[in-house]
Enzyme design. Sequence first.
Site, PDB file in Angstrom:
ATOM      1  N   ASN A   1       0.852  -1.196   0.000  1.00 43.68           N
ATOM      2  CA  ASN A   1       0.000   0.000   0.000  1.00 43.68           C
ATOM      3  C   ASN A   1       0.883   1.239   0.000  1.00 43.68           C
ATOM      4  O   ASN A   1       2.116   1.136   0.041  1.00 43.68           O
ATOM      5  CB  ASN A   1      -0.951  -0.024   1.198  1.00 43.68           C
ATOM      6  CG  ASN A   1      -0.193  -0.096   2.513  1.00 43.68           C
ATOM      7  OD1 ASN A   1       0.502   0.835   2.892  1.00 43.68           O
ATOM      8  ND2 ASN A   1      -0.309  -1.223   3.194  1.00 43.68           N
TER       9      ASN A   1
ATOM     10  N   ASP B   1      -4.531  -6.056   4.985  1.00 45.95           N
ATOM     11  CA  ASP B   1      -5.709  -6.751   5.498  1.00 45.95           C
ATOM     12  C   ASP B   1      -5.822  -8.140   4.886  1.00 45.95           C
ATOM     13  O   ASP B   1      -6.469  -9.010   5.451  1.00 45.95           O
ATOM     14  CB  ASP B   1      -6.970  -5.940   5.203  1.00 45.95           C
ATOM     15  CG  ASP B   1      -7.049  -4.719   6.101  1.00 45.95           C
ATOM     16  OD1 ASP B   1      -6.639  -4.825   7.272  1.00 45.95           O
ATOM     17  OD2 ASP B   1      -7.480  -3.655   5.630  1.00 45.95           O
TER      18      ASP B   1
ATOM     19  N   LYS C   1       8.973 -17.622  -9.893  1.00 47.63           N
ATOM     20  CA  LYS C   1       8.277 -16.495 -10.520  1.00 47.63           C
ATOM     21  C   LYS C   1       7.142 -17.012 -11.418  1.00 47.63           C
ATOM     22  O   LYS C   1       7.368 -17.882 -12.257  1.00 47.63           O
ATOM     23  CB  LYS C   1       9.277 -15.668 -11.333  1.00 47.63           C
ATOM     24  CG  LYS C   1       8.663 -14.421 -11.900  1.00 47.63           C
ATOM     25  CD  LYS C   1       9.641 -13.652 -12.763  1.00 47.63           C
ATOM     26  CE  LYS C   1       8.870 -12.610 -13.548  1.00 47.63           C
ATOM     27  NZ  LYS C   1       9.649 -12.059 -14.633  1.00 47.63           N
TER      28      LYS C   1
ATOM     29  N   PHE D   1      -4.389   3.356  14.434  1.00 45.92           N
ATOM     30  CA  PHE D   1      -4.658   4.379  13.427  1.00 45.92           C
ATOM     31  C   PHE D   1      -5.744   3.850  12.507  1.00 45.92           C
ATOM     32  O   PHE D   1      -5.826   2.643  12.283  1.00 45.92           O
ATOM     33  CB  PHE D   1      -3.389   4.705  12.620  1.00 45.92           C
ATOM     34  CG  PHE D   1      -2.577   5.793  13.264  1.00 45.92           C
ATOM     35  CD1 PHE D   1      -1.921   5.584  14.458  1.00 45.92           C
ATOM     36  CD2 PHE D   1      -2.492   7.049  12.666  1.00 45.92           C
ATOM     37  CE1 PHE D   1      -1.195   6.585  15.064  1.00 45.92           C
ATOM     38  CE2 PHE D   1      -1.764   8.066  13.260  1.00 45.92           C
ATOM     39  CZ  PHE D   1      -1.106   7.841  14.464  1.00 45.92           C
TER      40      PHE D   1
ATOM     41  N   LYS E   1     -13.953   0.199  15.382  1.00 43.68           N
ATOM     42  CA  LYS E   1     -12.676  -0.521  15.546  1.00 43.68           C
ATOM     43  C   LYS E   1     -12.143  -0.438  16.966  1.00 43.68           C
ATOM     44  O   LYS E   1     -11.428  -1.311  17.436  1.00 43.68           O
ATOM     45  CB  LYS E   1     -11.618   0.066  14.601  1.00 43.68           C
ATOM     46  CG  LYS E   1     -11.816  -0.361  13.177  1.00 43.68           C
ATOM     47  CD  LYS E   1     -10.783   0.264  12.284  1.00 43.68           C
ATOM     48  CE  LYS E   1     -11.269   0.241  10.859  1.00 43.68           C
ATOM     49  NZ  LYS E   1     -10.504   1.104   9.995  1.00 43.68           N
TER      50      LYS E   1
ATOM     51  N   LYS F   1     -11.123  -4.024  18.243  1.00 46.08           N
ATOM     52  CA  LYS F   1      -9.703  -4.334  18.366  1.00 46.08           C
ATOM     53  C   LYS F   1      -9.151  -4.058  19.768  1.00 46.08           C
ATOM     54  O   LYS F   1      -7.946  -4.149  19.989  1.00 46.08           O
ATOM     55  CB  LYS F   1      -8.902  -3.529  17.339  1.00 46.08           C
ATOM     56  CG  LYS F   1      -9.328  -3.804  15.897  1.00 46.08           C
ATOM     57  CD  LYS F   1      -8.286  -3.302  14.931  1.00 46.08           C
ATOM     58  CE  LYS F   1      -8.721  -3.491  13.506  1.00 46.08           C
ATOM     59  NZ  LYS F   1      -7.583  -3.600  12.599  1.00 46.08           N
TER      60      LYS F   1
END
Length: 404
Positions: free
Chosen positions: A208, A277, A287, A321, A335, A339
């Site tokens: 990301n 995630d 490969k 975060f 959350k 969490k």
Amino acid sequence: MSPSSLKNRRVILAVTGGVAVYKAAELVRRFKSEGADVTVVMTGASQRFVSPLTFESLSGNKVHTDVFSEPMAHINLPASADILVIAPATANMIGKLAAGVADDMVSLVFLAFDGPVVFAPAMNWRMYAHPAVRRNIRTLRSMGLHEVEPEEGELACGEHGVGRMAGIGRIIEAAKGCLRGKDLSGLNVLVTAGPTREYIDPVRFISNRSSGKMGYALASAALRRGADVTLISGPVGIDPPPGAKVVRVERSEEMLDAVERHIEGADILVMAAAVADFIPDEYSAVKMQKQDSLVLRLRPAPDIVKAVSGSRKRPRLVVGFSAETGPEIAKARRKLDEKGMDFVVFNDVTAEGAGFDSDTNKISIIDREGITDYPLMSKDACADVVFDRCLELSKPGTRAAENC
Ligand code: C5P
């Protein structure tokens, strides 16, 4: 906002010779309006750009330029100062300070001062990227100086790049941050930062856009405020703050493992990493070859913060975060309980100035009492807000304090 204040603080503003000197005049005005007492010291080159008279008029104090006309000023001035701010800091001055050269008022004052030092480089982008300048800045940072990194934009030479002196607001925030004192001393802080990489085959991965800047700003704020810091970092292109114990990882499973290995004894965990995630369900050890189409099956990644907050090793405070692509505060609120976190730092990554590689962020802190919104701030200032909240929650009688 930041409880640290410049009121009645004695600031030495060292001005060195780049075209950004004109911005230092505004900096004096801002320090004064924050209640600070400012004394300006100038190099010879800086006086070619702006006259000492400008700084004398704005600061209301004598400007110091010549070592020989006042032989003891370079000792007496630092003795009563709270902070030294070098802005603009030229490549030449950065090199001199890194080498310990002392042949003008600014470099002498620097060596005679043992308090916090903030420097704001300003130069052409190629100069800022030069290995000699990079090495000198690393040296200054390893000595504990706080760099207010320059910004990208149109430079005085007409070129575009990173080298424009940081905005006045960022320099003021950095000075305030450095004057806070060691209010986290004795605490062990574990910070995760950056993205993770989830491999499909030996050369391809899913990742990301996290730059790691927020997590690194958190580690650096905690260090500045006296904590022992362990930084568990995914792959990023920035230097870790000197003094942090750095553990480098790539995959989310490695990050979970590193967090579990370092959680013992941690008082605060700040999960700023953008952990994947999803993980590719199958990994090809060779490969993968081109094919007409490819369907990837993904399975959920381990939820690190959930695993840690439900374990017997849970630190006193667990902070997460939540980056969303819209004002989805309700999702972030959910959350918190899902969490087991003490608070969540929410940011909308599509908001102006709050993007992935940005030096600024616009955060909201969500805890069980409610939501506090903050204005757009540097990531350094956001980091201080996070630790201020941690300290508030650690006060006797609060929920987190009862977790002890
Ligand atoms: O659900 P979301 O990914 O937005 O949650 C964000 C928070 O959870 C962050 O603090 C992040 O570091 C943490 N996280 C985690 N493990 C994951 C995904 C996110 O600890 N697999």
